[in-house]
Enzyme design. Structure first.
Site, PDB file in Angstrom:
ATOM      1  N   ASP A 281       0.889  -1.152   0.000  1.00  0.00           N
ATOM      2  CA  ASP A 281       0.000   0.000   0.000  1.00  0.00           C
ATOM      3  C   ASP A 281       0.933   1.209   0.000  1.00  0.00           C
ATOM      4  O   ASP A 281       2.145   1.074   0.201  1.00  0.00           O
ATOM      5  CB  ASP A 281      -0.945   0.003   1.201  1.00  0.00           C
ATOM      6  CG  ASP A 281      -2.147   0.924   0.950  1.00  0.00           C
ATOM      7  OD1 ASP A 281      -2.013   1.860   0.118  1.00  0.00           O
ATOM      8  OD2 ASP A 281      -3.205   0.725   1.557  1.00  0.00           O
TER       9      ASP A 281
HETATM   10  C1  BGC Z   1      -4.975   3.300   0.044  1.00  0.00           C
HETATM   11  C2  BGC Z   1      -5.017   2.379  -1.154  1.00  0.00           C
HETATM   12  C3  BGC Z   1      -4.788   3.171  -2.409  1.00  0.00           C
HETATM   13  C4  BGC Z   1      -3.461   3.875  -2.295  1.00  0.00           C
HETATM   14  C5  BGC Z   1      -3.099   4.695  -3.509  1.00  0.00           C
HETATM   15  C6  BGC Z   1      -3.737   4.180   0.070  1.00  0.00           C
HETATM   16  O1  BGC Z   1      -3.869   5.186   1.013  1.00  0.00           O
HETATM   17  O2  BGC Z   1      -5.035   2.545   1.231  1.00  0.00           O
HETATM   18  O3  BGC Z   1      -6.248   1.716  -1.199  1.00  0.00           O
HETATM   19  O4  BGC Z   1      -4.851   2.331  -3.512  1.00  0.00           O
HETATM   20  O5  BGC Z   1      -3.500   4.755  -1.188  1.00  0.00           O
HETATM   21  O6  BGC Z   1      -3.901   5.814  -3.610  1.00  0.00           O
END
Ligand code: BGC
Length: 715
Positions: A258
């Site tokens: 993530d």
């Molecule tokens: C989220 C993800 C997301 C990523 C990119 C993170 O804060 O948990 O679900 O895909 O950011 O934006």
């Protein structure tokens, strides 16, 4: 793909046709050849991001940059390369699809395919290679700020809907990314919280959707979550990533972090992570798997072979997408194809089929021929939801609000009087008495009243990064609804919410209640269709609505949100209806519940068992009849109850379902096939799924608490 009129043209343009003749073997040879041509520095450059949403290219070998994008509701607005601020493009407005909670409440696997296909098409037009969805986390607590992004409290429903979405999206030549692996079931302290859960609950509740995505959906990428599991960060967790995902399930694709979820160079290098996304906080280009990794390899602290495995997986995904050696797609001028009518139609179909009718004392549909004045009340009648919620944010080409949908449908035939009713403010407990007074006045003189309330994507509600403080409606909505119902008993409430809300203050007083999650760009069209009766509602709840927070299993059995950085999932297997059923607690509305403008009856249940082990087939067949006066769709649910088990099991578990469309008076035979897994549980001592011989009950019903047919089988 059938809806994509321009697909052939686009595919040629982008060169993204997957050559099905390529065998895995020739792919391996290609990977090894490329690997042998890469320097260590080049390999290391490939295993972390370049900008926030791209990876670097190696042009001398034809290795392209990967273009990634959020999220579950469609392709996100273009970001500036090294930050979260928008790039301010004027050609990145896209289709805004319903939230995955809505898709789940359709219980329609064909619609999941249609969604995946339309979603993949939009991604291709925007030149994206990896789309960061679907979110497969289970709804464990009603308060999780991201429940609305996930599908359900039930692993089977989540699996069956998401696997079709994944297959169809990837058939467009993109990869999707199943996230957040694993146990990211709350936003509270999500970056550090350590989850402790039994092996059985891990395998039976929290992992099945990921397992299905890998084994059946052949998902090409997985995103590790922010939280820790049994003390180790999920993105550096060898048990989750190596033992289970890559070992037991045979996952061949890539695991990415993530955003900013790596924590150490050694952990990121050795424990199963392949791609680190987003640089260390405050920097533009520092990654744990960048210079520090090169230094560790040179100091002989880390074996360079670990990098090879990561690069192999990244190349594998690129070869699957057939993008190596190809020039980058030129998407100039393609924006006109975004949110094309075929995809808007898909968004509308999903929205319509996801709407759930929870209460109807002959209040709905509204007979607009006999209505002169309609009062429309509530902030959610006019609020647009696309641009909120966190990383799922969408710059929608358009979004039709409920009020706009009604205006479009009714034209000048009905006079619509709108009253805001409540103000959205940071103080969620604030009550605007002047607005309530105005709403009461508007309602009192109307022939019918619709209140659009619920949640929204403001921080603290259905929004990434925080959980909700409680299950209560904010901004004085309880007071508003009570006052309006008193002024006009013909009041219908439409709750727009992606997670449970407490409706106890007024539920017995309202005549009609519609419940939906976020419905995307055609929100207003879909709601107006159901309210007017042009569309017969056929959605059912994908999660239980407890009477109050204190009734929910994570509250009663705990823990939530945890103490001192640790959350113990003491509720174990008893998540959602598994708890309400097993402990005999009555919810406000049960899992799998939803009404229709017609009625259905069930009968003639037969069960035929054949084969054993892998080839075990249990065919459950029964009749469903539309006993009402209008055409409608019914979702028949099949649960299995283990009558003799050495280990405790939930009272019953969903193992099959079918959505059937029936004309008035029509009967159809429904067949649901259960396989071996439908009867098994995970035995932690044997470390495997087991089918314990004995008696099982097959329960068929219209919701988890309305079982209409029963049959016993002995296996
Ligand atoms: C989220 C993800 C997301 C990523 C990119 C993170 O804060 O948990 O679900 O895909 O950011 O934006």
């Amino acid at each position: 793909m059938k809806n994509f009129f321009g697909f052939i043209f686009l595919a040629g343009l982008f060169g993204i046709f997957i050559n099905s003749c390529k065998t895995e073997e020739s792919m391996d040879q290609k990977i090894e050849k490329l690997l042998s041509q890469l320097t260590l520095e080049e390999k290391v450059s490939l295993i972390h991001g370049n900008t926030y949403f791209t990876t670097p290219a190696i042009p001398r070998l034809g290795i392209p940059a990967l273009h990634l994008s959020d999220g579950p509701c469609g392709v996100r607005e273009e970001n500036s390369p090294y930050g979260w601020s928008p790039a301010n493009w004027n050609n990145d407005s896209t289709a805004y699809f319903p939230a995955l909670t809505s898709l789940a409440s359709t219980w329609n696997t064909d619609l999941a395919t249609e969604f995946g296909d339309a979603y993949g098409e939009e991604a291709v037009i925007r030149g994206k290679n990896i789309m960061l969805a679907p979110g497969l986390n289970i709804h464990r607590t009603p308060l999780n700020g991201r429940n609305w992004e996930y599908l359900s409290e039930d692993p089977y429903l989540t699996s069956r809907i998401s696997v079709n979405f994944i297959k169809a999206a990837q058939a467009n030549g993109i990869a999707v990314c199943a996230k957040h692996f694993a146990l990211n079931n709350q936003e509270f302290e999500r970056g550090t919280i350590n989850v402790e859960v039994s092996e059985r609950a891990l395998r039976e509740i929290y992992l099945p959707a990921f397992e299905t995505a890998v084994k059946e959906g052949e998902v090409l990428s997985i995103m590790g979550s922010y939280n820790r599991f049994r003390g180790q960060y999920a993105c550096e967790n060898p048990y989750l990533l190596q033992t289970i995902l890559k070992g037991e399930w045979g996952f061949r694709g890539l695991v990415m972090t993530d955003w900013d979820a790596a924590h150490t160079t050694v952990g990121a290098a050795k424990n199963g992570l392949d791609l680190e996304m987003m640089p260390m906080e405050g920097t533009k280009d520092s990654y744990y798997t960048g210079q520090p990794l090169l230094d560790s390899i040179k100091a002989k602290k880390i074996d360079p072979k670990v990098v090879d495995d990561k690069v192999r997986r990244i190349l594998y995904v690129m070869l699957k997408l057939n993008i190596i050696g190809k020039s980058e797609p030129d998407t100039t001028g393609m924006e006109a194809l975004l949110a094309a009518p075929s995809r808007a139609k898909t968004a509308l179909k999903i929205a319509e089929e996801s709407i759930i009718l929870l209460k109807n004392d002959q209040a709905l549909p509204l007979d607009f021929k006999n209505i002169k004045t309609l009062a429309v009340i509530g902030d959610n009648a006019t609020r647009k939801h696309a641009r909120g919620g966190g990383s799922t944010v969408i710059k929608a080409k358009y979004e039709i609000s409920p009020l706009e949908g009604l205006q479009k449908k009714l034209g000048n035939s009905v006079k619509i009087n709108f009253a805001l009713g409540y103000t959205v403010s940071q103080n969620m407990k604030s009550i605007n008495h002047a607005l309530i007074k105005e709403a009461v006045k508007t309602a009192a003189s109307a022939d019918a009243v619709l209140i659009f309330g619920g949640l929204n994507h403001e921080p603290g509600l259905d929004c990434e990064g925080t959980d909700r403080p409680d299950m209560k409606l904010s901004y004085g909505q309880d007071e508003l609804i009570k006052a309006v119902v008193k002024a006009n008993p013909k009041t219908i409430v439409v709750m727009i919410a992606g997670s449970p809300v407490d409706m106890g203050a007024w539920i017995s007083d309202v005549k009609g209640l519609i419940y939906t999650s976020y419905l995307g760009m055609e929100t207003g069209t879909a709601l107006a269709g159901v309210i007017a009766g042009d569309v017969n509602p056929s959605g059912k709840l994908s999660y239980t609505l407890p009477v109050k927070l204190e009734d929910s299993p994570s509250y009663v059995l705990g823990e939530y949100p945890g103490k001192n950085g640790l959350v113990k999932y003491n509720d174990d297997l008893l998540v959602g209806y598994r708890y309400f059923d097993t402990k005999n607690v009555k919810p406000q509305f049960p899992f799998g519940f939803g009404l229709s403008y017609t009625s259905f009856s069930y009968g003639d249940c037969k069960v035929a068992v054949s084969g054993k082990d892998e080839s075990l087939q249990c065919i459950v067949s029964f009749d469903v009849t539309n006993t009402g006066k209008v055409e409608g769709k019914e979702i028949a649910e099949v649960y299995v109850r283990d009558l003799e088990s050495a280990l405790p099991r939930p009272f019953k578990e969903l193992k099959g379902f079918s959505k059937v469309s029936l004309k008035a008076g029509e009967t159809k035979k429904v067949e649901v096939t259960l396989n071996q897994r439908a009867f098994q549980y995970y035995n932690p001592d044997k470390k495997q799924w087991v089918l314990e011989p004995g008696k099982f009950e097959i329960l068929v019903g219209s919701s988890s608490d309305n079982i209409l047919l029963k049959q016993q089988v002995e296996l």
